[in-house]
Write a protein that holds these residues in place. Structure first.
Motif, PDB file in Angstrom:
ATOM      1  N   PRO A  90       0.794  -1.234   0.000  1.00  0.00           N
ATOM      2  CA  PRO A  90       0.000   0.000   0.000  1.00  0.00           C
ATOM      3  C   PRO A  90       0.830   1.289   0.000  1.00  0.00           C
ATOM      4  O   PRO A  90       0.328   2.345  -0.373  1.00  0.00           O
ATOM      5  CB  PRO A  90      -0.844  -0.110   1.265  1.00  0.00           C
ATOM      6  CG  PRO A  90      -0.108  -1.061   2.131  1.00  0.00           C
ATOM      7  CD  PRO A  90       0.611  -2.008   1.219  1.00  0.00           C
ATOM      8  N   VAL A 112      -4.590   1.240  -2.449  1.00  0.00           N
ATOM      9  CA  VAL A 112      -4.723   0.853  -1.048  1.00  0.00           C
ATOM     10  C   VAL A 112      -6.101   0.230  -0.847  1.00  0.00           C
ATOM     11  O   VAL A 112      -7.125   0.888  -1.093  1.00  0.00           O
ATOM     12  CB  VAL A 112      -4.541   2.072  -0.112  1.00  0.00           C
ATOM     13  CG1 VAL A 112      -4.709   1.656   1.342  1.00  0.00           C
ATOM     14  CG2 VAL A 112      -3.194   2.736  -0.346  1.00  0.00           C
ATOM     15  N   GLU A 113      -6.100  -1.030  -0.439  1.00  0.00           N
ATOM     16  CA  GLU A 113      -7.339  -1.759  -0.175  1.00  0.00           C
ATOM     17  C   GLU A 113      -8.332  -1.629  -1.331  1.00  0.00           C
ATOM     18  O   GLU A 113      -9.520  -1.377  -1.138  1.00  0.00           O
ATOM     19  CB  GLU A 113      -7.958  -1.306   1.144  1.00  0.00           C
ATOM     20  CG  GLU A 113      -7.084  -1.627   2.347  1.00  0.00           C
ATOM     21  CD  GLU A 113      -7.698  -1.192   3.661  1.00  0.00           C
ATOM     22  OE1 GLU A 113      -8.862  -0.753   3.700  1.00  0.00           O
ATOM     23  OE2 GLU A 113      -6.990  -1.302   4.677  1.00  0.00           O
TER      24      GLU A 113
END
Length: 126
Positions: A90, A112-113
């Motif tokens: 990330p 990120v995610e």
């Protein structure tokens, strides 16, 4: 480095090209062109031997691995669903070059995610 990415991407056709980025607080310091272990026009996996060599060189120079790059043969310079699913770091910057068979551009992202955020990419032509 932009020219290096594009040269590596063209040399790897018809497959996607990939590599790693090393740097520090000042930005990207070195680019490592690495083999695509997938040898595929639609996906990439950074070759583990090349990854380890890049990591060693970066550490010897006081840098960290801070990102990766890859090309899209015919696609835009935007992360694909596969790219997003495989983005395991990330804190990294993800550079995407594409379309290599057309008029390519290079764009930078954080992933990120599953969320994609484009980053400003400053290119020093000096």
């Amino acid at each position: 480095m932009v020219d290096q990415i594009l040269e590596h991407s063209r040399a790897e056709l018809p497959n996607e090209a990939c590599g790693l980025l090393a740097g520090d607080d000042s930005g990207i310091r070195r680019l490592y062109c690495v083999s695509n272990a997938d040898a595929s026009p639609v996906s990439y996996t950074i070759d583990p031997v090349g990854h380890f060599a890049a990591l060693q060189d970066a550490e010897e120079n006081g840098w960290e691995l801070i990102g990766a790059f890859h090309s899209h043969v015919d696609g835009l310079a935007y992360p694909s669903p596969t790219d997003v699913a495989r983005a395991a770091e990330p804190d990294w910057t993800w550079l995407v070059a594409g379309p290599i068979t057309g008029s390519p551009e290079i764009r930078a992202y954080r992933i990120v995610e599953g969320e994609i955020t484009e980053q400003e990419l400053e290119i020093d032509r000096g």
